[in-house]
Design an enzyme around this catalytic site. Sequence first.
Site, short mmCIF file in Angstrom:
data_model
loop_
_atom_site.label_atom_id
_atom_site.label_comp_id
_atom_site.label_asym_id
_atom_site.label_seq_id
_atom_site.Cartn_x
_atom_site.Cartn_y
_atom_site.Cartn_z
N HIS A 77 -7.78 -2.36 -0.52
CA HIS A 77 -6.40 -2.37 -1.04
C HIS A 77 -5.45 -3.22 -0.21
O HIS A 77 -4.29 -3.38 -0.58
CB HIS A 77 -5.87 -0.96 -1.17
CG HIS A 77 -5.27 -0.39 0.09
ND1 HIS A 77 -5.91 -0.40 1.30
CD2 HIS A 77 -4.07 0.20 0.31
CE1 HIS A 77 -5.15 0.17 2.21
NE2 HIS A 77 -4.02 0.54 1.65
N HIS A 86 6.18 -0.36 2.56
CA HIS A 86 6.56 -0.81 1.21
C HIS A 86 7.45 -2.05 1.29
O HIS A 86 8.24 -2.19 2.21
CB HIS A 86 7.25 0.32 0.45
CG HIS A 86 6.32 1.45 0.16
ND1 HIS A 86 6.73 2.69 -0.24
CD2 HIS A 86 4.96 1.51 0.23
CE1 HIS A 86 5.68 3.47 -0.42
NE2 HIS A 86 4.60 2.78 -0.13
#
Lengths: 138, 489
Positions: free
Chosen positions: B412, B212
């Site tokens: 993705h 992240h």
Amino acid sequence: MKKYEILEHTADLEIKAYGKDLKELFCNIAEGMFYSISPKTVKAKMIKPQKREKISISSSDREALLVDWLNELLYLYNISRQIYIDFKISKLTDTELEAEVLGVTPEEEEVLIKAATYHGLKIEKKDEVWQATVVFDI
Amino acid sequence: MSNQKEITKKDLKKIEDYLYEIPKTFRSDMRVPARVYTDEKMLDQIFRDRSLGQTVNVTTLPGIVKYSLAMPDVHEGYGFPIGGVAATNIAKGGVISPGGIGYDINCGIRLITSQINYDEIKPYLEEVMNQLYRDVPCGVGRGGELKLDFAELNKVLEEGVSWAVKKGYATKEDQEHTEHNGQMLEANPDNVSKRAKERGRGQLGSLGSGNHFLEVQRVAKIFDEEIAKVFGLYKDQVIVMIHCGSRGLGHQVCTDYIKTMMPALEKYKITLPDRELVCVPFSSAEGKKYFGAMAAAANYAWTNRQIILNTVRQSWERVLKGKVKDTGLKMVYDITHNIGKREKHIVDGKEMDLCVHRKGATRAFAPGRPEVPSDYQKVGQPVLIPGCMGTSSFILVGTEKAMETTWGSVCHGAGRAMSRSAAKRKVWGATLRQELEKKGIVIRCRSNAGLAEEAPIAYKNIDVVVNIVCKAGLAKKVAQMVPIGVVKG
């Protein structure tokens, strides 16, 4: 006998653990999991344990019990921010586990483990040694 | 896994350029074929892990329609591969599988445009990155600034970004530019356990860890001027990208439901090659309950990214006010790449009510679909594809071909190609930091080891991945961005 080893996985964390009996296997894989989260804390065992927790789980079978045990510990870690370094399993059947675990405040956390998964999980006995491999989502 | 047949290149049939199929005859438990979007070279990389075996396992799900799909960024996960897409027919007992959505429910990407160009921010870039690193909570064990009580958290779970709008954390435009308007109406907070709520109540507005990130990027290339203009993008513009998900709340929801669904396998007479694929019919009581909880976790994740955006706006303003002409930050779009959605698609000429699982895959809807925001109706949904640290990211748009062949889905990201430990053995974090800084990228992260885990060498080449989905006709390139600043948990 090695307690556990961290295997290669493209994206996640895969830990293979060993034990002379199932209780030891369950404890070793839990230690491997917390070692991955915070190696410094697990290595420095002299820190006085700060939090004691009682765990009682029932699951549908042995594999499910192992996954539930690890996820229970992850839940406790996430709520209390304690790294568990000592595990005493007082009862272990194919569907039930009772244990007392001791936690310490982590030195430094390196890996965020989201959960223990069932992926490819098999608990087996080879050459008198119990072993299991668990994939953790990280 | 041990009972599963080894797949070799001979088992793959080329359907068309960039599309290969493992036929239904490969294994007796397959209900449909397995398909993978890739090219010859990348196929070699895919064979290095167990991702194709996992794509085949997905074909055994009851009610699966047409095929199980793997995108070019596919890599080994657990249950589903990462980069996996599968749709099930709800009317015919089609299942929903929590493992096919993942533990990080609604992990996704948010893209925000600034109104300034690279030259304008350059003198203040370090200061901006320092401020962002201070203000946006990140790293293992770090929660957000908001500590909600359970009643307020229930509102977040039910209302998602609508809650954020009411509370002043979001504008109407932010919400309109969020997939599903940042609120799945099927959400039911009562289906989310107390444990999940305990884990999530103090984490709203935090990035987390792992892959992240929060990046400040520069638009390096525009491929389609007309569409770029609709999205408010121009060359050399500074933009912000946020990647994170539903934090501990989502992880616990998935853990809880995998446990409770296990006994239901027998009830619904479902046999699976991997228990992590555990599933129940979408329309069953268990299926509905999980979907309500998953939707609540999805609402939490959209709100999480919205709160982060709100913090970013404040940091931006604090550093740049009076120094640049405009400190505004506008939402382009927010997409999810770990989700299960109830969607209508045309299957063999007929409209079908499907449960589409996207696990490490992005929705890529074509122009005209009612789900696409009104101002993007003519061009299609923005598809946000982050690269790995130090490499390009892309904005694409969905196409009609994607609607027809992949339930409007594409890849993705770059997709991992190397384990984290292998990356750490190959790359010194400190050296990598120096290399990235030499390129003019400002890095703010907790540890050099964490940086090494996410080294570009550990990922597939994003340019190749994006080219495959575009050449296969599933998406169209709009713009390419390069990072100028990275905050990593």
